[in-house]
Scaffold this motif. Sequence first.
Motif, mmCIF file in Angstrom:
data_model
loop_
_atom_site.group_PDB
_atom_site.id
_atom_site.type_symbol
_atom_site.label_atom_id
_atom_site.label_comp_id
_atom_site.label_asym_id
_atom_site.label_seq_id
_atom_site.Cartn_x
_atom_site.Cartn_y
_atom_site.Cartn_z
ATOM 1 N N MET A 179 13.759 1.690 18.282
ATOM 2 C CA MET A 179 13.193 2.615 17.383
ATOM 3 C C MET A 179 12.011 2.906 18.071
ATOM 4 O O MET A 179 11.126 3.946 17.579
ATOM 5 N N ARG A 180 11.321 2.347 19.392
ATOM 6 C CA ARG A 180 10.209 2.538 19.881
ATOM 7 C C ARG A 180 8.845 2.277 18.806
ATOM 8 O O ARG A 180 8.043 3.029 18.743
ATOM 9 N N TYR A 181 9.189 1.209 18.132
ATOM 10 C CA TYR A 181 8.153 1.007 17.017
ATOM 11 C C TYR A 181 6.572 1.021 17.636
ATOM 12 O O TYR A 181 6.421 0.210 18.599
ATOM 13 N N GLY A 182 5.743 1.531 17.217
ATOM 14 C CA GLY A 182 4.481 1.550 17.411
ATOM 15 C C GLY A 182 4.326 2.385 18.871
ATOM 16 O O GLY A 182 3.326 2.011 19.824
ATOM 17 N N GLY A 183 5.383 3.175 19.405
ATOM 18 C CA GLY A 183 5.180 3.648 20.698
ATOM 19 C C GLY A 183 5.528 2.858 21.791
ATOM 20 O O GLY A 183 5.398 3.192 22.746
ATOM 21 N N SER A 184 6.040 1.643 21.511
ATOM 22 C CA SER A 184 6.419 0.775 22.397
ATOM 23 C C SER A 184 7.845 0.403 22.489
ATOM 24 O O SER A 184 8.584 0.185 21.862
ATOM 25 N N SER A 185 8.112 0.143 23.847
ATOM 26 C CA SER A 185 9.560 -0.492 24.421
ATOM 27 C C SER A 185 9.401 -1.755 24.820
ATOM 28 O O SER A 185 10.595 -2.189 25.625
ATOM 29 N N SER A 186 8.306 -2.591 24.789
ATOM 30 C CA SER A 186 8.223 -3.745 25.484
ATOM 31 C C SER A 186 8.162 -4.878 24.314
ATOM 32 O O SER A 186 7.386 -5.896 24.790
ATOM 33 N N THR B 20 5.191 -0.655 9.223
ATOM 34 C CA THR B 20 4.961 0.693 8.726
ATOM 35 C C THR B 20 6.156 1.419 9.311
ATOM 36 O O THR B 20 6.365 1.776 10.523
ATOM 37 N N PRO B 21 6.968 1.823 8.502
ATOM 38 C CA PRO B 21 8.319 2.428 8.885
ATOM 39 C C PRO B 21 7.939 3.743 9.741
ATOM 40 O O PRO B 21 8.661 4.259 10.611
ATOM 41 N N GLY B 22 6.968 4.455 9.396
ATOM 42 C CA GLY B 22 6.610 5.768 9.994
ATOM 43 C C GLY B 22 6.128 5.646 11.414
ATOM 44 O O GLY B 22 6.050 6.536 12.284
ATOM 45 N N ARG B 23 6.079 4.418 11.935
ATOM 46 C CA ARG B 23 5.645 4.075 13.461
ATOM 47 C C ARG B 23 6.917 3.993 14.318
ATOM 48 O O ARG B 23 6.848 3.690 15.309
ATOM 49 N N ALA B 24 7.929 4.042 13.682
ATOM 50 C CA ALA B 24 9.429 4.121 14.350
ATOM 51 C C ALA B 24 9.577 5.561 14.878
ATOM 52 O O ALA B 24 9.555 6.504 14.285
ATOM 53 N N GLU B 25 9.240 5.792 16.332
ATOM 54 C CA GLU B 25 9.305 6.778 17.000
ATOM 55 C C GLU B 25 10.792 7.699 17.559
ATOM 56 O O GLU B 25 10.858 8.594 17.563
ATOM 57 N N SER B 26 11.440 6.676 17.860
ATOM 58 C CA SER B 26 12.795 7.435 18.409
ATOM 59 C C SER B 26 14.063 7.213 17.983
ATOM 60 O O SER B 26 15.074 7.849 18.013
ATOM 61 N N ALA B 27 13.978 6.219 16.804
ATOM 62 C CA ALA B 27 15.269 6.234 16.011
ATOM 63 C C ALA B 27 14.926 5.986 14.607
ATOM 64 O O ALA B 27 13.954 5.303 14.563
ATOM 65 N N GLN C 122 15.134 -11.710 -2.589
ATOM 66 C CA GLN C 122 15.098 -11.787 -0.987
ATOM 67 C C GLN C 122 15.361 -10.528 -0.318
ATOM 68 O O GLN C 122 15.953 -10.202 0.510
ATOM 69 N N ARG C 123 14.392 -9.529 -0.861
ATOM 70 C CA ARG C 123 14.405 -8.311 -0.559
ATOM 71 C C ARG C 123 12.927 -7.977 0.307
ATOM 72 O O ARG C 123 11.880 -8.143 -0.462
ATOM 73 N N TYR C 124 13.035 -7.743 1.475
ATOM 74 C CA TYR C 124 11.662 -7.439 2.118
ATOM 75 C C TYR C 124 11.921 -6.355 3.138
ATOM 76 O O TYR C 124 12.058 -6.098 4.501
ATOM 77 N N PRO C 125 11.718 -5.048 2.339
ATOM 78 C CA PRO C 125 11.796 -3.738 3.056
ATOM 79 C C PRO C 125 11.002 -3.486 4.311
ATOM 80 O O PRO C 125 9.776 -3.823 4.156
ATOM 81 N N TYR C 126 11.574 -3.040 5.445
ATOM 82 C CA TYR C 126 10.704 -2.916 6.549
ATOM 83 C C TYR C 126 9.957 -4.041 7.035
ATOM 84 O O TYR C 126 8.976 -3.979 7.522
ATOM 85 N N CYS C 127 10.627 -5.423 6.993
ATOM 86 C CA CYS C 127 9.834 -6.509 7.321
ATOM 87 C C CYS C 127 10.636 -7.112 8.455
ATOM 88 O O CYS C 127 11.655 -7.174 8.712
ATOM 89 N N VAL C 128 9.814 -8.045 9.133
ATOM 90 C CA VAL C 128 10.316 -9.015 10.015
ATOM 91 C C VAL C 128 9.886 -10.321 9.316
ATOM 92 O O VAL C 128 8.973 -10.633 8.533
ATOM 93 N N VAL C 129 11.037 -11.188 9.111
ATOM 94 C CA VAL C 129 11.096 -12.294 8.227
ATOM 95 C C VAL C 129 11.127 -13.655 9.105
ATOM 96 O O VAL C 129 11.771 -13.317 10.286
ATOM 97 N N ASP D 118 0.911 -1.055 0.120
ATOM 98 C CA ASP D 118 0.117 0.095 -0.025
ATOM 99 C C ASP D 118 0.892 1.343 0.015
ATOM 100 O O ASP D 118 0.489 2.296 -0.606
ATOM 101 N N ASP D 119 1.855 1.500 0.507
ATOM 102 C CA ASP D 119 2.816 2.583 0.900
ATOM 103 C C ASP D 119 3.854 2.638 -0.079
ATOM 104 O O ASP D 119 4.880 3.097 0.128
ATOM 105 N N GLN D 120 3.616 1.740 -1.287
ATOM 106 C CA GLN D 120 4.659 1.918 -2.505
ATOM 107 C C GLN D 120 5.826 1.050 -2.090
ATOM 108 O O GLN D 120 6.820 1.665 -2.970
ATOM 109 N N ILE D 121 6.094 0.188 -1.296
ATOM 110 C CA ILE D 121 7.312 -0.253 -1.054
ATOM 111 C C ILE D 121 7.334 -1.647 -1.482
ATOM 112 O O ILE D 121 6.292 -2.341 -1.202
ATOM 113 N N THR D 122 8.329 -2.095 -2.155
ATOM 114 C CA THR D 122 8.066 -3.213 -2.953
ATOM 115 C C THR D 122 8.699 -4.628 -2.330
ATOM 116 O O THR D 122 10.169 -4.268 -1.986
#
Length: 175
Positions: A118-125, A75-82, A16-23, A6-10
């Motif tokens: 990166m405090r993804y989604g505002g979480s550090s847990s 979603t890369p935009g959900r990384a809040e602190s790094a 074997q390219r998975y941008p912004y993914c957990v694999v 959806d956000d134009q990331i292929t």
Amino acid sequence: MKKRMDDQITIDSSRQRYPYCVVWTPLPLITWFIPFVGHMGICTSAGVIRDFAAPYYVSEDNMGFGNPTMYWQLTPGRAESASWDSAVHQASEEYSHRMHNLFCDNCHSHVARALNLMRYGGSSSWNMYNLGFLMIFKGKFVGTTGFLKTWLPFIIIWSLVLIAVVTAVVVKHVV
């Protein structure tokens, strides 16, 4: 195979390219009996896979137990602190100096560390348990092959066990 998100990331599984993914990929023998237990890595913005594959070793672009069979694009935009890449790099540097422990400090912990930095989604847990759970429900298989590599050994083994048990019961009642 390329998939446009959806956000134009292929996603390009053929390279074997998975941008912004957990694999995720199966662990031989373990996943055959418990199919939701496997090996996990996290990818950079360019889709390069980083995974804590062995004591004092974080691989780059060569996942420890084979190519991913599942991915969960974040979603890369959900990384809040790094920035995404700096958090992945920092977690990888930390884990390249750690002993691998199958039960406590493993590949899932490495991914959790990057997400916590990166405090993804505002979480550090983030931890190995919620990552494993979310991968099951939010992950997507890398095509039919990914599904088969994950589930076929489990189905074959447990089918053989079921056949053996049923045969034993039938033979016992016939004799």
